[in-house]
Design an enzyme around this catalytic site. Structure first.
Site, PDB file in Angstrom:
ATOM      1  N   GLU A  87      10.021  -6.782 -23.906  1.00  0.00           N
ATOM      2  CA  GLU A  87      10.695  -5.925 -22.518  1.00  0.00           C
ATOM      3  C   GLU A  87      11.317  -4.743 -22.534  1.00  0.00           C
ATOM      4  OE1 GLU A  87      11.555  -6.461 -18.057  1.00  0.00           O
ATOM      5  OE2 GLU A  87      11.112  -8.099 -19.095  1.00  0.00           O
ATOM      6  N   LYS A 283      15.315 -14.016 -13.308  1.00  0.00           N
ATOM      7  CA  LYS A 283      14.115 -13.725 -14.297  1.00  0.00           C
ATOM      8  C   LYS A 283      15.334 -13.111 -15.695  1.00  0.00           C
ATOM      9  CE  LYS A 283      11.277 -10.710 -16.031  1.00  0.00           C
ATOM     10  NZ  LYS A 283      11.445  -9.775 -17.019  1.00  0.00           N
ATOM     11  N   ASP A 299      12.882 -24.273 -27.662  1.00  0.00           N
ATOM     12  CA  ASP A 299      12.250 -24.475 -26.702  1.00  0.00           C
ATOM     13  C   ASP A 299      12.139 -23.287 -25.339  1.00  0.00           C
ATOM     14  OD1 ASP A 299       9.496 -24.597 -24.963  1.00  0.00           O
ATOM     15  OD2 ASP A 299      10.278 -27.090 -25.859  1.00  0.00           O
ATOM     16  N   HIS A 396      15.743   2.018 -17.200  1.00  0.00           N
ATOM     17  CA  HIS A 396      14.272   0.881 -18.055  1.00  0.00           C
ATOM     18  C   HIS A 396      13.775   1.953 -18.121  1.00  0.00           C
ATOM     19  CE1 HIS A 396      11.623  -2.416 -17.319  1.00  0.00           C
ATOM     20  NE2 HIS A 396      10.347  -2.379 -17.455  1.00  0.00           N
TER      21      HIS A 396
END
Length: 449
Positions: A87, A283, A299, A396
């Site tokens: 991202e 998130k 993991d 972004h």
């Protein structure tokens, strides 16, 4: 007639055989697909064999960007943190937040607990009171029967910590559970925990079959399953930053440090009130956490599942981070369960995971918990800082600009022109596409704009 898109014995084909079958039956240009998939194989055959061994039916590798975020100061020690993520802006944001806090005392971390959880789920069709009364006698037998499995872990300071019998018969007829807490030191411990739980199940069943207080019937006790839980609310680390409000400095558009601290605290409070906001908020935290978890061969799916469950532990889904402005001091912290390891599993096998741990100074599991949590907190700080000042899209989309240009197959000259042109402009896919289209139509004119 057999469907050409189904196959028997696929796993027995060679890697090239698998690719050949897939390319022939699922793609319009089989030769190009075969060459492309093979091109991602590792040049080092030994390394490729290691990667192939991680999964089933492997045909190629899936490259992901491996970046680093420098300038992290955690518990007064400098770190350059490895991050695997696709991202745009995540690594840049983490690096920016790390640099911001570097001169304000850095990140501090504290291990709150390190216990892992395993469960034996079973049905008991016999006398409930007898089972409960005899459980103190059963517990040491469970531990003794697993001695051969726990010996090495106990020598390292770990092992079985606690065994509890839980009665769930009010929710499911005859359902009980052995809830077991483990200490697994520097390993994540999944195989260790599951092996012991399966031994516990066998010991429990044999005890109930042979004890004179019970019927000795196979029907009296039925083992349903034995498995670790990825919810580890007693394996938690805290990462925190704090400084006087005045030391926060100045922010865009003339925002003062006092205004910033007040807006920041309110933004965090909103993520505790509204689950819609909390989901996106958390998130962002996992943007940082997952990228380090992946880079170190741990993991990330287990970490995510546990973290989101932990965020809802009080009955509603809330922010994992907290903020308080008190006595003119800005305090921002994160409590997060992280069941990770630095030995065993992929951490010892994956060549880049080993390099990541070396880059971090070969930390033990507790130290790595702190590094991961600090990265998550940095990511959260950077995101909320952008949201309450210039907005999330400015930074972004500037990072995303290169992705758009690559999608449009821009040349190096076109990329340089676009970066200059969009330096102080709103970026969108359509605006970048139009810019490239016009430049290609009239490159001389666009160069002077």
């Amino acid at each position: 007639m057999k469907d050409q898109k189904t196959i028997s014995g696929f796993s027995k084909l060679s890697k090239r055989g698998k690719i050949k079958w897939i390319a022939k039956n699922f793609f319009t240009d089989p030769e190009a697909v075969k060459n492309e998939l093979v091109s991602y194989w590792h040049n080092n055959e030994d390394q490729q064999k290691i990667l192939d061994g991680f999964s089933e039916n492997t045909i190629s590798n899936y490259p992901m960007p491996y970046g680093v975020a420098p300038n992290f100061v955690i518990n007064n020690k400098p770190f350059c943190v490895p991050m695997v993520i696709e991202e745009s802006s995540v690594v840049a944001a983490a690096s920016s937040a790390a640099k911001f806090w570097m001169s304000r005392g850095g990140f501090k971390t504290k291990i709150l607990n390190t216990k892992k959880v395993g469960q034996v789920h079973f049905k008991w069709n016999g006398d409930k009171e007898k089972l409960i009364a005899l459980f103190p006698e059963i517990k040491p037998k469970l531990v003794q029967a697993a001695k051969s499995l726990t010996k090495n872990m106990e020598e390292r300071g770990g092992g079985i910590d606690e065994i509890e019998l839980i009665d769930f018969t009010d929710k499911e007829p005859n359902y009980y559970q052995l809830k077991v807490l483990f200490e697994t030191c520097d390993s994540m411990g999944a195989n260790f925990i599951n092996s012991i739980l399966e031994q516990f199940a066998l010991t429990l069943k044999n005890y109930c079959l042979k004890h004179p207080s019970f019927s000795g019937s196979e029907k009296e006790v039925q083992i349903i399953m034995s498995i670790l839980s990825n919810y580890t609310p007693e394996c938690v680390v805290r990462a925190m930053v704090e400084c006087p409000v005045d030391d926060l400095g100045k922010f865009p558009n003339g925002m003062t440090s006092e205004e910033f601290a007040q807006k920041f605290e309110t933004a965090i409070n909103i993520a505790h009130i509204d689950p819609y906001r909390a989901t996106t908020h958390n998130k962002g935290i996992f943007n940082g956490i997952d990228s380090v978890v992946i880079a170190t061969g741990n993991d990330f799916r287990a970490i995510e599942a546990c973290g989101h469950t932990y965020a809802a532990k009080d009955g509603s889904y809330k922010s994992l981070s907290h903020c308080k402005v008190e006595d003119d001091v800005f305090k921002f912290w994160l409590d997060i369960p992280l069941a990770i390891g630095t030995v065993g599993g992929l951490t010892s096998l994956h060549p880049i995971a080993k390099r990541s741990l070396e880059l971090l100074g070969s930390p033990n599991a507790e130290e790595l918990m702190g590094i991961i949590a600090a990265t998550g907190l940095a990511q959260n700080f950077a995101a909320v800082r952008s949201l309450i000042t210039v907005g999330i899209q400015q930074g972004h989309m500037k990072m995303h600009l290169l992705n758009i240009l690559n999608h449009l197959q821009a040349t190096e000259l076109e990329i340089k022109s676009a970066v200059d042109f969009f330096n102080n402009k709103v970026i969108s896919f359509s605006s970048v596409r139009d810019f490239i289209k016009k430049k290609r139509a009239n490159p001389t004119k666009m160069a002077t704009e």
